[in-house]
Design an enzyme around this catalytic site. Structure first.
Site, PDB file in Angstrom:
ATOM      1  N   SER A 662     -59.590  19.522 -75.106  1.00  0.00           N
ATOM      2  CA  SER A 662     -60.293  18.331 -74.616  1.00  0.00           C
ATOM      3  C   SER A 662     -60.282  18.234 -73.088  1.00  0.00           C
ATOM      4  O   SER A 662     -61.030  17.432 -72.523  1.00  0.00           O
ATOM      5  CB  SER A 662     -59.689  17.071 -75.223  1.00  0.00           C
ATOM      6  OG  SER A 662     -58.346  16.889 -74.779  1.00  0.00           O
ATOM      7  N   LYS A 705     -57.869   6.867 -74.574  1.00  0.00           N
ATOM      8  CA  LYS A 705     -57.953   7.517 -73.251  1.00  0.00           C
ATOM      9  C   LYS A 705     -58.580   6.579 -72.220  1.00  0.00           C
ATOM     10  O   LYS A 705     -58.069   6.445 -71.094  1.00  0.00           O
ATOM     11  CB  LYS A 705     -58.752   8.811 -73.361  1.00  0.00           C
ATOM     12  CG  LYS A 705     -58.026   9.913 -74.124  1.00  0.00           C
ATOM     13  CD  LYS A 705     -58.888  11.155 -74.262  1.00  0.00           C
ATOM     14  CE  LYS A 705     -58.112  12.267 -74.975  1.00  0.00           C
ATOM     15  NZ  LYS A 705     -58.930  13.483 -75.161  1.00  0.00           N
TER      16      LYS A 705
END
EC number: 3.4.21.53
Length: 807
Positions: A662, A705
């Site tokens: 990611s 996030k």
């Protein structure tokens, strides 16, 4: 080519994209108490419902069920409720009774009865035993019995006396006197009708003494013959009396068995048992005999007190369905070997362990026979031998009594082997995906025995129909738990929270266990305020308070960032430095944190050096992401000559294993920044993986996030220049907290969703990338990021070639 400002504006998300909100204008109630209609016990599990119905409906062997899915989806509750509902339509199975096997005591006899009739049979046998004892005692105490018995004994005595008279007559003829005493039988010579003394005998002439000695031998021989004859008469008397008593008992009790044979004429096993029962009573009538000496004799023959011997005539109602109205459903939460397959109990006696057929106890399989047995996989596999024994039982279709440690000397061996119980059962095991997959791979019998997989999903579509079903669930749960009703605005917030749990704007969670926690906690806050209903503010408070209770670790991270112990910049521009985003998890919380990623580039042929890999802190997926970066850079900048690149990339202040791809786009941004010399806005954090074409790919944990970086910026002060870049494909996963949305709405924080690495570069640097998506092979315009990076590659190539020439 799109301008830099174009991408920064075009890819910015408005507040409508950041969260799906359940509107209240269509909700048909003010509070859940006003809601009409019934609650469905399963929501959003159509696949599981169909599989469950199919598996439970198939009668053939092998179609047992394995229910898989995560906890909290209602799989246990639904399974039990569904099975119980179906069981009501099935008949009550047979009762099972163990009785004494008169032909082979170590093999107790098994008899089935219609449901509820097992205890009737036991009661009949108890009554029969009492009647037998009474009738035998009565028969043995009648005048007729005593007269016949006396007649036989008197006949025996008469024959004995006659035999002794013959001995006396024969002895007198021979001149021998016979004396019978308690010490034995003695003979003496006679003279003139009197027994001679030893002195008188010795004074007789020799021929007379020899004659008397011969006569004495003849009398002794006759006495021995008579004694043998009397012993035979005694044996004949015993046999005669025994036969007479047996015939008396047989005649006395025959009438007791006649109505039982009539009552159970359609049950062959019972008739067989009654015949053996009758014969055994006749053979062992002394057990019922009133005389103590006869009883003591029987104790010696059969080995035990009278009460113990009477156990042979009792009935062990092994499985009793007397109070049942439908097929049994057994949910065994502790599936030990004994709890599943039954056991034979033992009793200490004079230092030994003894047992009998009355100590045979059923297990869950016996109790659920003819119905359904539900087991938890994780509990089942904690008990050795249980799984292998369960497979044997299902394959054989019968339950054989055994003990796993009996052959190892760890358990007393009784030698008792009860008849196995025929098995007709549907077994449902509830477990995890891991256990199901493991069994499918390593156990060749598993798929043959458990043909039906019932899979519970964690998601369902976010539709008005499913939302309405959730409202019904809220009403049902509130009534069951005594909670306040929920206002429609509060119920709408529950739907939003459900989407947040699965990080999907178009989905709802099916893990209702977690929903119930919010219902209870929101009710608590409403009750504290003495409200009549739970309002939306109470639900919101419950959300935040629940997160706050488990936020110790993320708060510690933010404190370390705020104090500078973890070096994260949220303002200004830096070349070769960027904020990546990661997701961490504790025991009960998942949260996002920023991580500084830096890159250095220089001339050489070493390629991209992953410092985490060199330090053995890089996982396989992270390594794959690094190789993709090389592929992208080579495809973009190595069209006419190789890339003479040496670069190092690292996650600063990271000392744990890094895995996943990611951060691959983040690493590409920082590499291009270092190559081009274009500084990156440190107020913007990035997440997303990238492929070799530069296309941004979706990642997980997008909400955590964004919120993790937002908290850092919020703590330091939002300046309107901060935000997070995410993959466009993750927009539908956005279910952000309200304070993040408010900041975006007030233009104090931004979220961008991009499709290509070039878009992210322009947002991060406020400079054009030079990439034309309509013509990727076209030259990069002068002054753009890609043009500057390409010029840097040319310079490094020339430097490398000049070094080679000088060598």
């Amino acid at each position: 080519m799109t301008s830099m400002n174009g991408f920064k504006t075009k890819r910015k998300l408005n507040t409508d994209h950041l969260k799906a909100r359940c509107q209240t204008d269509w909700i048909p109630f003010e509070t859940t108490d006003d809601l009409k209609g019934d609650f469905h016990d399963m929501i959003g599990q159509e696949r599981a419902e169909k599989a469950m119905a199919f598996g439970l409906g198939v009668k053939q062997a092998g179609y047992n069920l394995f229910v898989v899915g995560p906890t909290g989806t209602g799989r246990v509750t639904y399974t039990i409720q569904t099975v119980r509902r179906l069981a009501k339509e099935r008949p009550v199975p047979s009762d099972w009774c163990y009785v004494y096997n008169f032909d082979d005591p170590d093999r107790p006899f098994l008899i089935p009865f219609p449901s509820g009739k097992g205890h009737v049979f036991r009661r009949d046998m108890e009554t029969l035993l009492l009647d037998i004892e009474r009738e035998i005692r009565t028969a043995f105490s009648t005048d007729e019995f005593e007269a016949e018995k006396r007649k036989r004994i008197d006949s025996f005595k008469s024959q004995v006396e006659n035999a002794w008279r013959k001995i006396d007559s024969f002895a007198n003829e021979k001149g021998i006197y016979v004396e019978k005493s308690p010490d034995g039988i003695n003979t003496y010579p006679m003279s003139e009708g009197k027994a001679l003394t030893n002195e008188a005998f010795m004074n007789l002439p020799e021929d007379k003494k020899d004659e008397l000695l011969r006569a004495d031998d003849q009398v002794e021989e006759q006495i021995q013959d008579t004694i043998q004859h009397i012993q035979k008469l005694e044996e004949d008397l015993r046999k005669s009396l025994h036969t007479f008593m047996q015939s008396t008992v047989s005649y006395a009790i025959e009438g007791l068995f006649r109505p039982l044979r009539e009552s159970y004429k359609d049950r062959q096993r019972v008739l067989q048992y009654l015949d053996s029962y009758f014969d055994d009573v006749v053979d062992h009538f002394s057990l019922f005999f009133p005389e103590n000496d006869q009883q003591e004799q029987l104790v010696t023959q059969l080995g035990g007190p009278k009460e113990k011997q009477f156990l042979r005539y009792t009935v062990n109602v092994f499985v009793n369905h007397r109070d049942r109205t439908s097929a049994p459903v057994v949910y065994e939460t502790n599936p030990t070997f004994d709890n599943l397959f039954g056991r034979i109990e033992y009793q200490g006696q004079l230092g030994n362990m003894t047992t009998d057929f009355t100590k045979i106890k059923p297990g869950a399989l016996h109790l659920a026979n003819g119905g359904y047995l539900i087991l938890q996989a994780n509990e089942l596999f904690q008990h050795p031998h249980a799984w292998s024994a369960l497979k044997r039982v299902l394959q054989a279709r019968k339950i054989q009594f055994e003990h796993p440690h009996e052959n190892k000397g760890m358990f007393p061996s009784s030698g008792m082997k009860p008849q196995p119980v025929p098995l007709d059962i549907k077994i449902i095991i509830i477990g995890s995906y891991m256990i199901y997959d493991l069994l499918s791979q390593v156990d060749e019998d598993f798929d043959k025995l458990f043909n039906v997989k019932v899979e519970f999903d964690t998601h369902m579509d976010r539709s008005e129909d499913n939302a309405l079903k959730m409202f019904h669930f809220i009403k049902y749960f509130c009534k069951e738990e005594g909670l306040l009703p929920f206002h429609k605005k509060a119920a709408a917030r529950i739907v939003d929270y459900s989407s947040r749990m699965v990080s999907e704007q178009l989905k709802l969670t099916t893990r209702f266990q977690e929903i119930t926690q919010i219902l209870i906690e929101a009710n608590y806050y409403a009750s504290e305020e003495l409200q009549d209903a739970v309002m939306d503010e109470h639900v919101v408070k419950a959300f935040y308070e629940k997160e706050k209770r488990v936020s110790h670790i993320p708060e510690r991270y933010r404190e370390m960032i705020h104090s500078g112990r973890i070096m994260i910049e949220t303002e200004g521009f830096r070349t070769g430095q960027i904020n990546g985003l990661a997701v961490l998890g504790s025991r009960d919380a998942v949260f996002g944190i920023p991580s500084k990623i830096t890159a250095q580039t220089f001339a050489g042929k070493q390629g991209i050096v992953n410092i985490e890999r060199e330090a053995s802190l890089s996982g396989q997926f992270h390594e794959k992401g690094m190789l993709i970066l090389t592929g992208f850079l080579s495809g973009l900048f190595a069209k006419n000559r190789p890339i003479p690149l040496s670069a190092s990339i690292t996650f600063e202040q990271s000392y744990a294993l890094i895995d996943g791809d990611s951060a691959s786009s983040t690493e590409l941004y920082v590499l291009l920044s270092s190559l081009s010399g274009c500084p990156i806005n440190q107020g913007i954090a990035v997440t997303g993986s990238v492929n070799q074409w530069g296309e941004i790919q979706p990642i997980g944990g997008v909400n955590e996030k964004i919120e993790g970086f937002f908290r850092i910026c919020q703590q330091r002060g939002l300046n309107g220049q901060q935000g997070v870049i995410i993959p466009k494909q993750n927009v539908e996963q956005l279910m952000l907290h309200d304070d993040v949305i408010e900041a975006v709405n007030g233009q104090r924080f931004s979220v961008w969703a991009i499709e290509h690495i070039a878009e992210g570069l322009e947002i991060l640097t406020d400079q054009p990338s030079g990439y034309d998506p309509l013509n990727p092979a076209s030259p990069f315009p002068e002054g753009t990021i890609f043009a500057r990076a390409e010029r840097r590659f040319d310079e490094m190539y020339e430097e490398t070639n000049s070094e080679n020439e000088s060598l």
